[in-house]
Motif scaffolding. Structure first.
Motif, mmCIF file in Angstrom:
data_model
loop_
_atom_site.group_PDB
_atom_site.id
_atom_site.type_symbol
_atom_site.label_atom_id
_atom_site.label_comp_id
_atom_site.label_asym_id
_atom_site.label_seq_id
_atom_site.Cartn_x
_atom_site.Cartn_y
_atom_site.Cartn_z
ATOM 1 N N LEU A 459 0.835 -1.195 0.000
ATOM 2 C CA LEU A 459 0.000 0.000 0.000
ATOM 3 C C LEU A 459 0.875 1.251 0.000
ATOM 4 O O LEU A 459 1.931 1.290 0.635
ATOM 5 N N ASP A 460 0.426 2.284 -0.728
ATOM 6 C CA ASP A 460 1.046 3.588 -0.571
ATOM 7 C C ASP A 460 0.780 4.088 0.846
ATOM 8 O O ASP A 460 -0.225 3.720 1.470
ATOM 9 N N THR A 461 1.672 4.945 1.348
ATOM 10 C CA THR A 461 1.550 5.410 2.734
ATOM 11 C C THR A 461 1.821 6.907 2.835
ATOM 12 O O THR A 461 2.312 7.538 1.889
ATOM 13 N N THR A 462 1.492 7.466 3.990
ATOM 14 C CA THR A 462 1.969 8.793 4.375
ATOM 15 C C THR A 462 2.369 8.722 5.845
ATOM 16 O O THR A 462 2.013 7.783 6.557
ATOM 17 N N THR A 463 3.106 9.733 6.277
ATOM 18 C CA THR A 463 3.445 9.859 7.693
ATOM 19 C C THR A 463 2.955 11.208 8.191
ATOM 20 O O THR A 463 2.767 12.142 7.400
ATOM 21 N N ARG A 464 2.706 11.301 9.477
ATOM 22 C CA ARG A 464 2.268 12.567 10.046
ATOM 23 C C ARG A 464 3.435 13.552 10.009
ATOM 24 O O ARG A 464 4.578 13.181 10.310
ATOM 25 N N ALA A 465 3.149 14.803 9.638
ATOM 26 C CA ALA A 465 4.232 15.753 9.360
ATOM 27 C C ALA A 465 4.078 17.031 10.171
ATOM 28 O O ALA A 465 4.025 18.139 9.622
ATOM 29 N N GLY A 466 4.029 16.870 11.480
ATOM 30 C CA GLY A 466 4.007 18.038 12.355
ATOM 31 C C GLY A 466 5.336 18.761 12.346
ATOM 32 O O GLY A 466 6.306 18.341 11.691
ATOM 33 N N LEU A 467 5.422 19.833 13.107
ATOM 34 C CA LEU A 467 6.615 20.684 13.081
ATOM 35 C C LEU A 467 7.862 19.914 13.480
ATOM 36 O O LEU A 467 8.918 20.065 12.844
ATOM 37 N N LEU A 468 7.799 19.084 14.525
ATOM 38 C CA LEU A 468 8.989 18.358 14.953
ATOM 39 C C LEU A 468 9.469 17.407 13.865
ATOM 40 O O LEU A 468 10.680 17.307 13.609
ATOM 41 N N ALA A 469 8.564 16.724 13.202
ATOM 42 C CA ALA A 469 8.945 15.838 12.101
ATOM 43 C C ALA A 469 9.616 16.637 10.983
ATOM 44 O O ALA A 469 10.634 16.210 10.413
ATOM 45 N N GLN A 470 9.068 17.801 10.675
ATOM 46 C CA GLN A 470 9.674 18.648 9.635
ATOM 47 C C GLN A 470 11.086 19.072 10.023
ATOM 48 O O GLN A 470 11.997 19.090 9.186
ATOM 49 N N LEU A 471 11.273 19.409 11.299
ATOM 50 C CA LEU A 471 12.601 19.843 11.758
ATOM 51 C C LEU A 471 13.616 18.710 11.692
ATOM 52 O O LEU A 471 14.790 18.934 11.357
ATOM 53 N N ILE A 472 13.178 17.485 12.007
ATOM 54 C CA ILE A 472 14.092 16.336 11.911
ATOM 55 C C ILE A 472 14.568 16.173 10.476
ATOM 56 O O ILE A 472 15.769 15.992 10.213
ATOM 57 N N VAL A 473 13.651 16.245 9.522
ATOM 58 C CA VAL A 473 14.020 16.111 8.113
ATOM 59 C C VAL A 473 14.962 17.230 7.703
ATOM 60 O O VAL A 473 15.965 16.998 7.005
ATOM 61 N N GLN A 474 14.681 18.458 8.129
ATOM 62 C CA GLN A 474 15.554 19.575 7.771
ATOM 63 C C GLN A 474 16.962 19.391 8.327
ATOM 64 O O GLN A 474 17.962 19.707 7.658
ATOM 65 N N LYS A 475 17.077 18.878 9.557
ATOM 66 C CA LYS A 475 18.396 18.628 10.146
ATOM 67 C C LYS A 475 19.175 17.610 9.320
ATOM 68 O O LYS A 475 20.393 17.714 9.158
ATOM 69 N N LEU A 635 0.924 5.418 7.626
ATOM 70 C CA LEU A 635 -0.440 4.928 7.479
ATOM 71 C C LEU A 635 -0.693 4.556 6.029
ATOM 72 O O LEU A 635 -0.482 5.369 5.119
ATOM 73 N N GLY A 636 -1.140 3.313 5.798
ATOM 74 C CA GLY A 636 -1.393 2.837 4.441
ATOM 75 C C GLY A 636 -2.722 3.338 3.899
ATOM 76 O O GLY A 636 -3.707 3.447 4.630
ATOM 77 N N TYR A 637 -2.737 3.618 2.593
ATOM 78 C CA TYR A 637 -3.956 4.109 1.958
ATOM 79 C C TYR A 637 -4.691 3.002 1.224
ATOM 80 O O TYR A 637 -4.133 1.976 0.861
ATOM 81 N N GLY A 638 -5.994 3.230 1.030
ATOM 82 C CA GLY A 638 -6.905 2.176 0.629
ATOM 83 C C GLY A 638 -6.775 1.717 -0.804
ATOM 84 O O GLY A 638 -6.210 2.385 -1.671
ATOM 85 N N ILE A 639 -7.356 0.551 -1.048
ATOM 86 C CA ILE A 639 -7.412 -0.018 -2.391
ATOM 87 C C ILE A 639 -8.739 0.340 -3.043
ATOM 88 O O ILE A 639 -8.776 0.914 -4.129
ATOM 89 N N ASN A 640 -9.839 0.061 -2.376
ATOM 90 C CA ASN A 640 -11.145 0.418 -2.929
ATOM 91 C C ASN A 640 -11.378 1.923 -2.899
ATOM 92 O O ASN A 640 -11.997 2.484 -3.798
#
Length: 693
Positions: A459-475, A635-640
């Motif tokens: 399944l395709d997925t996404t992750t929650r992207a709050g400010l702390l998550a964004q800062l980790i990626v930027q670091k 979190l995985g996204y749906g098929i139907n």
């Protein structure tokens, strides 16, 4: 003078308060105690306000990374119906309540927190405390099963194998229960085998079954939580194992006795027996001699509780650390996996406060023929006596060696085909998930190369992207703080929705997806594609079985990566699904918690510390207590419905297959009966299809 001295002694004694009894010292060193003794010890500790505040802060800040928080305030259909006890838990609201509430003991505080998370019915998002959860596990010698008679009616029974299981597992303690039976039944515990249970505590058995379903958590489906009440089997890494079920095995010592009204086999009379629960010291519990050592050994944060800066530890320390399991591993429903394997191969695994059972399935109930030589660990291959049905008994999607596991699945299917198998049963009973890429791999090699298996077999997925998550990626991206590509937030770990890998310079959470869920604003990453292909092992171009010749069996307790496998096989390929032993008037789901990728507090803490963001106001502090917290990170996204998470979409089993006295908890008997039913029909009979109205 003597009378005066005696008076002084009496007065002195009366004015001297007796030393408080150490409730924990009274049970120290004992393997078995009464539930009352165990909980008296647990309730003897007052709440430390500093520790309470610390726990609440850590939990609150960690669920900022949990993808489903706002969905779980009110789950979408089909899990929004009161009949199926839906999911409607506002974690932040309840944590605020718990923060303000006063408790008579720390155990009482923990139970409130524990059950708050259990109301999510989400086996990924949990809070478990080594100080209290499964420290003492309460047992009965009478696991129950739900059987269907020749007349089609279902009744609750004591498992036919109950005495064999209990007498082997509990040893001399069985005599305690033998002696507790009334009158002529004293010493005759074995005669309860198979007895019909007419009432539990004076009420219809399903009053107890449904009450348990309200609190056991783990799975959204009410039917699956009903099934958790009953005993079952699964394939472990070293053999066939037995799950006692929630009636006969309980995570906390809260229940003292149960009254059963039964009709024994070959008896016309009704018997009423009152059986005491007994609490056994848990496998992961640390020995103690008194209250002080109880807390020191079981309740305080250890060197493993919190995360580490992966670039601040020495190479030797890092090596040693990587070979050890995560602190959450004891409660994960899979074989123990090292941190190194868990980081190298993303996991999606169910967590339960009751650790994975190590009780043996009685040998007489195990498959009589040896498994094929190509079998490995939790993956065992069999040919049925019809010489056309192959079976893969798959107890987990994890094993100690990822590569050996991958080869075993391929080699086992090759062997089944060489022996003449034209149809395949995959038994995933009590499979708690594991490696995500093993789920993708098994889908790919069974079905073969096609648009539904390449390049994405999951399944395709996404992750929650709050400010702390964004800062980790930027670091990581801007400051180069993960040069060895050790962290989950490193962009090179992932691909975009077109399955193109991100470069090391990509702030991969963006473009941010802002959404409103149950009236709450939330933000997620862009959609992510597959993370498993190309596989390390070359997959054959042609699949081993046609989808119409494959069936997936479980008791509904198929979670995490097991769900990823079952859902894609069912919805994309049309593979049929069977739940065994479910209640006839309750819709059965062939799998439970889906997620996408699960993780835990210590892993998130490691991500934060490794990019030097521990002092940020959004970062959780180090835990002071011996606690593990699980979350869904992707979190995985749906098929139907590909615009919504698969987590909240229907997974109705094609058939709810009845269990009988002859088949219950006997894998071969179940496989033979299911094969005869499933492969003699081209499509599932309409009357057997279970769907939500």
């Amino acid at each position: 003078i003597l009378l005066g001295l005696l008076t002084l002694v009496v007065l002195a004694t009366a004015n001297t308060a007796p030393a408080p009894l150490d409730q924990c010292a009274a049970i120290a060193g004992k393997e078995w105690v009464s539930p009352l003794e165990a909980r008296s010890c647990m309730h003897s500790f007052p709440v430390d306000p500093v520790v309470k505040e610390n726990i609440i802060e850590v939990v609150n800040k960690t669920i900022a990374m949990h993808t489903s928080v706002n969905y779980q305030i009110q789950a979408p259909k089909p899990f929004d119906k009161a009949r199926y006890t839906d999911v409607h838990e506002d974690l932040h609201k309840d944590l605020a309540r718990i923060s303000q509430q006063e408790y008579q003991s720390e155990f009482q505080f923990h139970l409130d927190l524990f059950h708050t998370f259990r109301r999510l019915n989400d086996g990924h998002c949990v809070v478990i405390n080594y100080c209290y959860d499964s420290l003492y596990i309460s047992y009965l010698p009478t696991p129950l099963v739900l059987l269907t008679g020749a007349d089609g009616r279902q009744n609750v029974h004591v498992a036919p194998e109950a005495f064999a299981v209990a007498s082997t597992e509990f040893g001399d303690e069985i005599e305690f229960w033998q002696d507790s039976l009334p009158g002529k039944l004293k010493g005759q515990l074995e005669t309860l085998n198979g007895a019909e249970v007419i009432a539990i505590n004076g009420q219809d058995p399903f009053v107890a079954v449904d009450a348990n379903a309200l609190v056991t958590g783990g799975y959204q489906s009410f039917g699956t939580r009903q099934n958790s009440f009953f005993s079952s089997y699964y394939r472990g890494s070293n053999g066939w194992l037995y799950q006692m079920g929630n009636f006969a095995q309980q995570v906390h010592p809260l229940t003292d006795v149960v009254k059963l009204t039964i009709r024994r086999i070959n008896s016309t009379s009704i018997d009423i027996v009152t059986l005491p629960y007994r609490s056994r010291f848990g496998r992961a519990s640390k020995n103690f001699t008194d209250s002080a050592s109880y807390r020191a050994n079981n309740c305080l944060a250890t060197n493993e509780t919190n995360g580490v800066d992966m670039y601040a530890v020495s190479h030797s320390t890092a090596q040693q650390h990587s070979e050890e399991p995560l602190p959450v591993a004891y409660f994960q429903q899979q074989p123990l996996i090292s941190r190194k394997e868990a980081r190298r191969h993303p996991m999606n695994v169910f967590i339960d406060a009751l650790p994975l059972s190590d009780i043996d399935l009685p040998e007489v109930m195990q498959p009589s023929e040896p498994a094929l030589n190509e079998s490995y660990s939790v993956a065992q291959f069999y040919m049925l006596s019809d010489n056309i049905t192959g079976v893969l008994a798959l107890g987990s999607f994890s094993a100690a060696n990822f590569s050996a596991f991958q080869y075993s699945l391929l080699d086992g299917l090759v062997k089944l085909k060489s022996l003449g198998a034209t149809q395949l049963l995959v038994d995933v009973t009590n499979n708690g998930g594991g490696y995500i890429c093993i789920a993708h791999w098994l889908h790919r090699i069974i079905i073969g190369s096609r648009s539904t298996t390449e390049p994405q077999a999951g399944l395709d997925t996404t992750t929650r992207a709050g400010l702390l998550a964004q800062l980790i990626v930027q670091k990581i991206v801007k400051d180069g703080m993960d040069p060895d590509t050790l962290l989950y937030y490193n962009p090179t770990q992932w691909t975009n929705a077109s399955n193109i890998p991100f470069s090391a310079e990509t702030e991969w959470l963006e473009p941010l997806q802002k959404v409103s869920i149950n009236g709450h604003e939330d933000v997620f990453s862009q959609r992510l594609g597959q993370e498993c292909q190309p596989f390390d092992v070359e997959a054959p171009q042609k699949g081993f079985f046609k989808a119409k010749d494959v069936a997936i069996i479980s008791n509904g307790r198929c979670a995490s990566s097991c769900s990823l496998f079952s859902i894609t096989m069912s919805k994309l390929e049309g593979v049929r699904t069977v739940v065994v032993g479910g209640k006839q008037d309750t819709p059965q789901q062939y799998c439970g918690i889906v997620g996408g990728q699960s993780t835990d507090f210590s892993t998130i803490d490691t991500e934060i510390k490794s990019v030097h963001l521990k002092n940020h106001t959004l970062a959780p502090p180090d835990l002071l207590a011996n606690i593990v917290q699980g979350i869904t990170w992707r979190l995985g996204y749906g098929i139907n419905d590909p615009m919504e998470p698969e987590e909240w979409q229907d997974h109705a089993a094609d058939i709810n297959f009845p269990l009988t006295m002859e088949t219950v908890n006997r894998p071969i008997a179940i496989w033979e009966a299911v094969a005869k039913e499933m492969f003699s029909i081209a499509t599932p009979p309409p009357l057997l299809v279970q769907t939500f109205d």
